[in-house]
Design a protein around this motif. Structure first.
Motif, PDB file in Angstrom:
ATOM      1  N   GLU A 149      -1.124 -33.150  47.026  1.00  0.00           N
ATOM      2  CA  GLU A 149      -2.144 -33.373  48.050  1.00  0.00           C
ATOM      3  C   GLU A 149      -2.936 -32.102  48.346  1.00  0.00           C
ATOM      4  N   ASP A 150      -2.268 -30.967  48.370  1.00  0.00           N
ATOM      5  CA  ASP A 150      -2.971 -29.711  48.644  1.00  0.00           C
ATOM      6  C   ASP A 150      -4.014 -29.416  47.570  1.00  0.00           C
ATOM      7  N   PHE A 180      -0.770 -40.882  40.613  1.00  0.00           N
ATOM      8  CA  PHE A 180      -1.874 -39.996  40.249  1.00  0.00           C
ATOM      9  C   PHE A 180      -1.418 -38.541  40.252  1.00  0.00           C
ATOM     10  N   TYR A 181      -0.655 -38.157  41.283  1.00  0.00           N
ATOM     11  CA  TYR A 181      -0.153 -36.786  41.353  1.00  0.00           C
ATOM     12  C   TYR A 181       0.754 -36.475  40.157  1.00  0.00           C
ATOM     13  N   GLN A 182       1.573 -37.479  39.769  1.00  0.00           N
ATOM     14  CA  GLN A 182       2.471 -37.270  38.631  1.00  0.00           C
ATOM     15  C   GLN A 182       1.679 -37.139  37.330  1.00  0.00           C
ATOM     16  N   PHE A 183       0.699 -38.035  37.140  1.00  0.00           N
ATOM     17  CA  PHE A 183      -0.101 -38.025  35.908  1.00  0.00           C
ATOM     18  C   PHE A 183      -0.854 -36.709  35.738  1.00  0.00           C
ATOM     19  N   ILE A 211      -9.402 -38.600  51.021  1.00  0.00           N
ATOM     20  CA  ILE A 211      -8.180 -38.911  50.272  1.00  0.00           C
ATOM     21  C   ILE A 211      -7.787 -40.366  50.487  1.00  0.00           C
ATOM     22  N   LYS A 212      -7.963 -40.854  51.713  1.00  0.00           N
ATOM     23  CA  LYS A 212      -7.658 -42.260  52.001  1.00  0.00           C
ATOM     24  C   LYS A 212      -8.540 -43.182  51.165  1.00  0.00           C
ATOM     25  N   ASP A 234      -8.089 -29.183  47.980  1.00  0.00           N
ATOM     26  CA  ASP A 234      -8.875 -28.030  47.527  1.00  0.00           C
ATOM     27  C   ASP A 234     -10.081 -28.495  46.703  1.00  0.00           C
ATOM     28  N   GLN A 235      -9.855 -29.496  45.845  1.00  0.00           N
ATOM     29  CA  GLN A 235     -10.943 -30.031  45.024  1.00  0.00           C
ATOM     30  C   GLN A 235     -12.018 -30.686  45.887  1.00  0.00           C
TER      31      GLN A 235
END
Length: 421
Positions: free
Chosen positions: A340-341, A332-335, A315-316, A345-346
């Motif tokens: 993070e979870d 990115f999370y919003q788009f 992730i870093k 998982d991905q």
């Protein structure tokens, strides 16, 4: 200090700080705490210890004393355990504290046991690299297109031309929202507009006006326009044709490729470039297949904490890649309507694969007796620093030091073992 084996990947170490060491820690905690409290008749930090303890109790010093002891407890935990191969940050918990002393529990996640199966003679073949004449011609055509020029023309609009137009769309003689633009650049045949629009521009000339009748698709995003017949009033301002350069001396000069002054030389250079790229892809695919094949024969019980640590690193790295595109991880999370979870998982399968490959290669290096000397590592560092045009000291700092260079060389040599038949 005592140890307890919870399972084969976990080691628990209990460390007690007591006696004079604990008393010294409590004294330091008192000195710190007394400066923050007020006792009538005394300036902060000057009240007698007995009065402080009578008012606040010895228990009030326990947590500050624990902070004083933690570093010493850490040292004690690893006395005689220096050879332990720890794969994650130790978990530390306080299990007991009283006037007599304090007790910490260190939970260590150890490198799991790796049982190698067959890792030689895996029968994996590297893909043979071939470059066809069609691939060379396609690459050269792409280079010509890169240097193409858009030139004004007086003739009629043809497929592939670029037109500069004004347009406005009407439904039932009423202009609709989003259907108007001025000096819009459109490449005929690009499929950018509604089906039928671009085709009706063919044959028009600069300065000409025309009404174009089209029907919006049934799946169009606007409910008002789905399947609706409309009229676009269009005016053509300019017509440009795309002129692809001829393969001549001027083209070779524009390319600026060293040693390329003829079509034959260009074809030779392009073939070499394509070959290099294909060989790199073939090598990467070959290595991935070897690793995946060998990994099927390996037995490893991966600790969850090790997988979690790998996900954090991934992730870093992903965050750093996003920054290079001008995007933050939060954006990115919003788009993607993610978090993070979900990202972890991905990444789970890839994280497991990376750890498995790494541990497998380390075990192969151990079994095969692969060792890299400081001299070999220094030589490699010098060569890599020159390759990346860096000072050796700067390169080593960025790479993680000489030990990382040695480790990298060991992994490469272990990979060569996998390639052996």
């Amino acid at each position: 200090m005592s140890t307890k084996a919870e399972n084969k990947n976990i080691k628990e170490i209990t460390v007690k700080i007591e006696g004079q060491e604990w008393e010294d820690a409590l004294d330091k905690a008192y000195t710190k705490a007394s400066k923050k409290v007020k006792i009538d008749g005394f300036r902060p930090g000057h009240a007698p210890k007995e009065l402080f303890l009578k008012k606040y109790g010895k228990q009030s010093l326990y947590m500050d004393a624990a902070d004083v002891c933690i570093e010493k407890a850490y040292v004690k935990a690893f006395e005689g355990n220096e050879d332990l191969k720890i794969v994650a940050e130790p978990e530390i918990s306080l299990t007991n504290v009283d006037d007599e002393g304090i007790e910490f529990l260190f939970t260590l996640t150890l490198r799991p046991e790796v049982k190698l199966g067959k890792y030689k003679g895996l029968g994996v073949q590297k893909e043979k690299v071939e470059v066809t004449k069609e691939e060379i011609d396609h690459a050269i055509e792409h280079m010509r297109e890169h240097y193409a020029e858009n030139v004004l023309k007086d003739g009629e609009v043809q497929n592939g031309d670029i037109v500069i137009i004004d347009f406005e769309g009407f439904k039932d003689d009423v202009a609709f929202e989003g259907g108007k633009a001025e000096n819009y650049s459109l490449t005929i045949g690009s499929g950018t507009f509604i089906p039928g629009f671009e085709e009706q521009l063919i044959g028009m000339k600069s300065g000409e006006e025309k009404e174009i009748n089209v029907t919006f698709p049934e799946d169009y995003h606007s409910d008002d326009l789905k399947g609706a017949p409309v009229v676009f009033k269009v005016k053509v301002h300019e017509v440009k044709e795309v002129q692809i350069p001829e393969i001549n001396d001027e083209f070779f000069e524009d390319l600026g490729m060293e040693g390329v002054h003829s079509l034959e030389e260009l074809e030779s250079q392009v073939k070499e470039n394509i070959t290099t790229h294909k060989e790199s892809d073939a090598e990467n695919k070959y290595i991935d297949t070897l690793l995946e094949t060998a990994a099927k024969n390996v037995e490893i019980d991966l600790p969850d904490v090790m997988i979690d640590e790998e996900k954090k690193r991934m992730i870093k790295q992903y965050e750093e890649n996003l920054k290079m595109q001008g995007i933050t991880l939060e954006q990115f999370y919003q788009f993607t309507n993610s978090n993070e979870d979900a990202l972890k998982d991905q990444m789970h399968e890839e994280a497991v694969k990376r750890i498995t490959f790494r541990l497998m290669l380390e075990e192969i290096a151990k079994v095969e007796g692969i060792q890299v000397t400081d001299e070999d590592a220094e030589k490699q560092a010098t060569e890599l620093a020159e390759k990346y045009q860096m000072k050796k000291e700067e390169f080593l700092k960025a790479f993680g030091g000489l030990e990382m260079v040695k480790y990298d060389l060991e992994m490469h040599q272990a990979m060569e073992v996998l390639k052996s038949e």
